[in-house]
Design an enzyme around this catalytic site. Structure first.
Site, PDB file in Angstrom:
ATOM      1  N   TYR A  59       0.824  -1.214   0.000  1.00 27.38           N
ATOM      2  CA  TYR A  59       0.000   0.000   0.000  1.00 27.38           C
ATOM      3  C   TYR A  59       0.856   1.262   0.000  1.00 27.38           C
ATOM      4  O   TYR A  59       0.440   2.281  -0.549  1.00 27.38           O
ATOM      5  CB  TYR A  59      -1.007  -0.022   1.167  1.00 27.38           C
ATOM      6  CG  TYR A  59      -2.080  -1.066   0.936  1.00 27.38           C
ATOM      7  CD1 TYR A  59      -3.130  -0.802   0.058  1.00 27.38           C
ATOM      8  CD2 TYR A  59      -2.007  -2.322   1.523  1.00 27.38           C
ATOM      9  CE1 TYR A  59      -4.096  -1.767  -0.203  1.00 27.38           C
ATOM     10  CE2 TYR A  59      -2.962  -3.296   1.270  1.00 27.38           C
ATOM     11  CZ  TYR A  59      -4.001  -3.015   0.407  1.00 27.38           C
ATOM     12  OH  TYR A  59      -4.945  -3.970   0.132  1.00 27.38           O
ATOM     13  N   ARG A  62       1.381   1.788  -3.633  1.00 28.79           N
ATOM     14  CA  ARG A  62       0.161   2.296  -4.289  1.00 28.79           C
ATOM     15  C   ARG A  62      -0.028   3.774  -3.932  1.00 28.79           C
ATOM     16  O   ARG A  62      -0.383   4.594  -4.755  1.00 28.79           O
ATOM     17  CB  ARG A  62      -1.077   1.522  -3.831  1.00 28.79           C
ATOM     18  CG  ARG A  62      -1.050   0.006  -3.987  1.00 28.79           C
ATOM     19  CD  ARG A  62      -1.357  -0.437  -5.398  1.00 28.79           C
ATOM     20  NE  ARG A  62      -0.236  -0.227  -6.283  1.00 28.79           N
ATOM     21  CZ  ARG A  62       0.910  -0.937  -6.254  1.00 28.79           C
ATOM     22  NH1 ARG A  62       1.101  -1.905  -5.386  1.00 28.79           N
ATOM     23  NH2 ARG A  62       1.898  -0.668  -7.088  1.00 28.79           N
ATOM     24  N   HIS A 112     -14.598   1.679   0.160  1.00 35.85           N
ATOM     25  CA  HIS A 112     -13.525   0.735   0.505  1.00 35.85           C
ATOM     26  C   HIS A 112     -12.306   1.422   1.120  1.00 35.85           C
ATOM     27  O   HIS A 112     -11.218   0.866   1.096  1.00 35.85           O
ATOM     28  CB  HIS A 112     -13.108  -0.062  -0.741  1.00 35.85           C
ATOM     29  CG  HIS A 112     -14.147  -1.054  -1.178  1.00 35.85           C
ATOM     30  ND1 HIS A 112     -14.145  -1.659  -2.415  1.00 35.85           N
ATOM     31  CD2 HIS A 112     -15.234  -1.551  -0.528  1.00 35.85           C
ATOM     32  CE1 HIS A 112     -15.191  -2.485  -2.507  1.00 35.85           C
ATOM     33  NE2 HIS A 112     -15.865  -2.435  -1.384  1.00 35.85           N
ATOM     34  N   CYS A 120      -5.756   3.697  12.933  1.00 33.07           N
ATOM     35  CA  CYS A 120      -4.972   3.260  14.094  1.00 33.07           C
ATOM     36  C   CYS A 120      -5.644   2.077  14.786  1.00 33.07           C
ATOM     37  O   CYS A 120      -6.801   2.157  15.190  1.00 33.07           O
ATOM     38  CB  CYS A 120      -4.795   4.408  15.084  1.00 33.07           C
ATOM     39  SG  CYS A 120      -3.841   3.908  16.535  1.00 33.07           S
ATOM     40  N   GLY A 178     -17.004   0.953 -14.809  1.00 33.92           N
ATOM     41  CA  GLY A 178     -15.640   0.455 -14.623  1.00 33.92           C
ATOM     42  C   GLY A 178     -15.458  -0.480 -13.451  1.00 33.92           C
ATOM     43  O   GLY A 178     -14.435  -0.437 -12.783  1.00 33.92           O
ATOM     44  N   ASN A 204     -18.844  -0.247 -19.089  1.00 33.37           N
ATOM     45  CA  ASN A 204     -17.650  -1.031 -18.762  1.00 33.37           C
ATOM     46  C   ASN A 204     -16.978  -1.492 -20.047  1.00 33.37           C
ATOM     47  O   ASN A 204     -17.620  -1.606 -21.088  1.00 33.37           O
ATOM     48  CB  ASN A 204     -18.043  -2.251 -17.909  1.00 33.37           C
ATOM     49  CG  ASN A 204     -16.917  -2.725 -17.011  1.00 33.37           C
ATOM     50  OD1 ASN A 204     -16.249  -1.921 -16.364  1.00 33.37           O
ATOM     51  ND2 ASN A 204     -16.694  -4.024 -16.972  1.00 33.37           N
ATOM     52  N   ALA A 222     -14.344   3.936 -20.690  1.00 32.99           N
ATOM     53  CA  ALA A 222     -15.094   4.912 -19.900  1.00 32.99           C
ATOM     54  C   ALA A 222     -14.710   6.342 -20.270  1.00 32.99           C
ATOM     55  O   ALA A 222     -15.550   7.240 -20.262  1.00 32.99           O
ATOM     56  CB  ALA A 222     -14.847   4.663 -18.411  1.00 32.99           C
TER      57      ALA A 222
HETATM   58  P1  NAD Z   1     -11.767  -4.715 -11.094  1.00 36.98           P
HETATM   59  O1  NAD Z   1     -10.314  -4.536 -11.417  1.00 36.98           O
HETATM   60  O2  NAD Z   1     -12.232  -6.005 -10.569  1.00 36.98           O
HETATM   61  O3  NAD Z   1     -12.589  -4.417 -12.419  1.00 36.98           O
HETATM   62  C1  NAD Z   1     -12.296  -3.332 -13.250  1.00 36.98           C
HETATM   63  C2  NAD Z   1     -13.265  -3.345 -14.412  1.00 36.98           C
HETATM   64  O4  NAD Z   1     -13.019  -2.176 -15.179  1.00 36.98           O
HETATM   65  C3  NAD Z   1     -13.116  -4.555 -15.348  1.00 36.98           C
HETATM   66  O5  NAD Z   1     -14.386  -5.122 -15.594  1.00 36.98           O
HETATM   67  C4  NAD Z   1     -12.544  -3.940 -16.619  1.00 36.98           C
HETATM   68  O6  NAD Z   1     -13.031  -4.553 -17.792  1.00 36.98           O
HETATM   69  C5  NAD Z   1     -13.028  -2.509 -16.549  1.00 36.98           C
HETATM   70  N1  NAD Z   1     -12.169  -1.544 -17.258  1.00 36.98           N
HETATM   71  C6  NAD Z   1     -10.830  -1.547 -17.379  1.00 36.98           C
HETATM   72  N2  NAD Z   1     -10.432  -0.480 -18.078  1.00 36.98           N
HETATM   73  C7  NAD Z   1     -11.541   0.225 -18.400  1.00 36.98           C
HETATM   74  C8  NAD Z   1     -11.790   1.420 -19.126  1.00 36.98           C
HETATM   75  N3  NAD Z   1     -10.792   2.125 -19.661  1.00 36.98           N
HETATM   76  N4  NAD Z   1     -13.065   1.846 -19.255  1.00 36.98           N
HETATM   77  C9  NAD Z   1     -14.096   1.140 -18.715  1.00 36.98           C
HETATM   78  N5  NAD Z   1     -13.922  -0.007 -18.025  1.00 36.98           N
HETATM   79  C10 NAD Z   1     -12.661  -0.448 -17.864  1.00 36.98           C
HETATM   80  O7  NAD Z   1     -12.145  -3.523 -10.140  1.00 36.98           O
HETATM   81  P2  NAD Z   1     -13.344  -3.304  -9.124  1.00 36.98           P
HETATM   82  O8  NAD Z   1     -14.584  -3.892  -9.671  1.00 36.98           O
HETATM   83  O9  NAD Z   1     -13.298  -1.866  -8.797  1.00 36.98           O
HETATM   84  O10 NAD Z   1     -12.963  -4.148  -7.829  1.00 36.98           O
HETATM   85  C11 NAD Z   1     -11.730  -3.869  -7.345  1.00 36.98           C
HETATM   86  C12 NAD Z   1     -11.452  -3.767  -5.891  1.00 36.98           C
HETATM   87  O11 NAD Z   1     -10.040  -3.483  -5.829  1.00 36.98           O
HETATM   88  C13 NAD Z   1     -12.100  -2.615  -5.183  1.00 36.98           C
HETATM   89  O12 NAD Z   1     -12.499  -3.085  -3.954  1.00 36.98           O
HETATM   90  C14 NAD Z   1     -11.011  -1.547  -4.999  1.00 36.98           C
HETATM   91  O13 NAD Z   1     -11.006  -1.080  -3.668  1.00 36.98           O
HETATM   92  C15 NAD Z   1      -9.715  -2.237  -5.275  1.00 36.98           C
HETATM   93  N6  NAD Z   1      -8.835  -1.521  -6.255  1.00 36.98           N
HETATM   94  C16 NAD Z   1      -8.832  -0.152  -6.325  1.00 36.98           C
HETATM   95  C17 NAD Z   1      -8.046   0.511  -7.286  1.00 36.98           C
HETATM   96  C18 NAD Z   1      -8.079   2.018  -7.337  1.00 36.98           C
HETATM   97  O14 NAD Z   1      -8.352   2.658  -6.328  1.00 36.98           O
HETATM   98  N7  NAD Z   1      -7.828   2.647  -8.497  1.00 36.98           N
HETATM   99  C19 NAD Z   1      -7.275  -0.214  -8.167  1.00 36.98           C
HETATM  100  C20 NAD Z   1      -7.284  -1.619  -8.072  1.00 36.98           C
HETATM  101  C21 NAD Z   1      -8.070  -2.246  -7.112  1.00 36.98           C
HETATM  102 ZN    ZN Z   2      -3.986   5.957  17.570  1.00 37.81          ZN
END
Ligand code: NAD
Ligand code: ZN
Length: 234
Positions: A59, A62, A112, A120, A178, A204, A222
């Site tokens: 993290y 990230r 999330h 903490c 997305g 999506n 998107a």
């Molecule tokens: P996921 O990665 O499971 O799904 C992403 C979806 O977006 C896929 O179906 C994919 O086809 C689609 N996609 C990819 N590029 C795209 C575009 N340019 N336009 C439209 N669609 C597009 O992600 P999720 O469903 O958000 O689940 C992921 C979990 O992981 C969440 O709980 C999140 O907290 C975490 N996460 C967050 C991030 C972030 O904050 N950016 C990144 C990765 C994971």
């Molecule tokens: Zn504390």
């Protein structure tokens, strides 16, 4: 979805796909991993108990990466919709990045958690955070070296569920953008909205696991489809 005239209240759900065009990796990339890691190894409380340093490092990376990326056309279009929409509006994001915030979205909930926040384990207080955690810095509130990423891991309760459920029950239009539709409870929002009478739209890259649950599903990037859709609302 031609008949948008009766829309007053909107709820939007976004996932990792809206940040993909900013260069933030999605969760289930082509290899099924999150930045090279199995999800079970970095996104569960068990993983954190087993190897806290690995999870903190993950993290920290990230969080550091956020400083190198910018909001894209999707974040901008949704911030504009928020600013100009007269009815009720709520943007619920599963994303832990800060790109919706930086684009200017106001009516926004991070269900999330957020990379730029630390939780903490000693005092339960959340503090804004943009540095590292792997090196065990003290909690700004209580001083304990007990900070973890303020991220909702698998098996943990998402934030703001009451407010989200209330907004879903009162919306006329629910739009999912997305997200793969694989992570609950977010993947079930479409059914809640539908049951309460809302129209439902999915945008999506490819059909999500729950595509068939939506009145309409649009496939493509998107960054192109969302600005077009927002434009069509006004
Ligand atoms: P996921 O990665 O499971 O799904 C992403 C979806 O977006 C896929 O179906 C994919 O086809 C689609 N996609 C990819 N590029 C795209 C575009 N340019 N336009 C439209 N669609 C597009 O992600 P999720 O469903 O958000 O689940 C992921 C979990 O992981 C969440 O709980 C999140 O907290 C975490 N996460 C967050 C991030 C972030 O904050 N950016 C990144 C990765 C994971
Ligand atoms: Zn504390």
């Amino acid at each position: 979805m031609g008949q948008m005239d009766n829309i007053r209240n909107i709820v939007i759900l976004t996932g990792a796909g809206v940040s993909a065009e900013s260069g933030v990796a999605t969760f289930r990339g082509p290899d099924g991993l999150w930045e090279g890691h199995r999800v079970e190894d970095v996104a569960t409380p068990e993983a954190f108990m087993r190897d806290p340093h690995l999870v903190q490092k993950f993290y920290d990376e990230r969080r550091a990466k956020l400083k190198t990326v910018q909001p894209n056309a999707v974040h901008m279009a949704l911030a504009r919709l928020d600013a100009e929409w007269k009815g009720e509006f709520l943007l619920v994001t599963q994303n832990v990045d800060d790109l919706h915030d930086r684009a200017g979205s106001q009516r926004l909930l991070h269900m999330h958690g957020e990379l730029n926040s630390a939780l903490c384990l000693a005092c339960d207080i959340r503090s804004a955070w943009n540095g590292t955690l792997a090196d065990g810095p003290p909690c700004p509130a209580c001083g304990a070296q007990a900070l973890r990423p303020d991220i909702v891991w698998f098996g943990e309760m998402p934030y703001h569920m009451e407010r989200i459920e209330a907004a879903l029950a009162a919306c006329d239009l629910f739009v999912s953008i997305g997200t793969s539709g694989a992570v609950y409870p977010a993947a079930g929002f479409v059914q809640t909205a539908r049951a309460c009478g809302a129209q439902t739209l999915e945008i999506n890259l490819d059909p999500s696991e729950g595509s068939h649950l939506f009145d309409e599903s649009r496939q493509g990037e998107a960054g192109t489809l969302v600005p077009e859709w927002v434009e069509s609302l006004f």
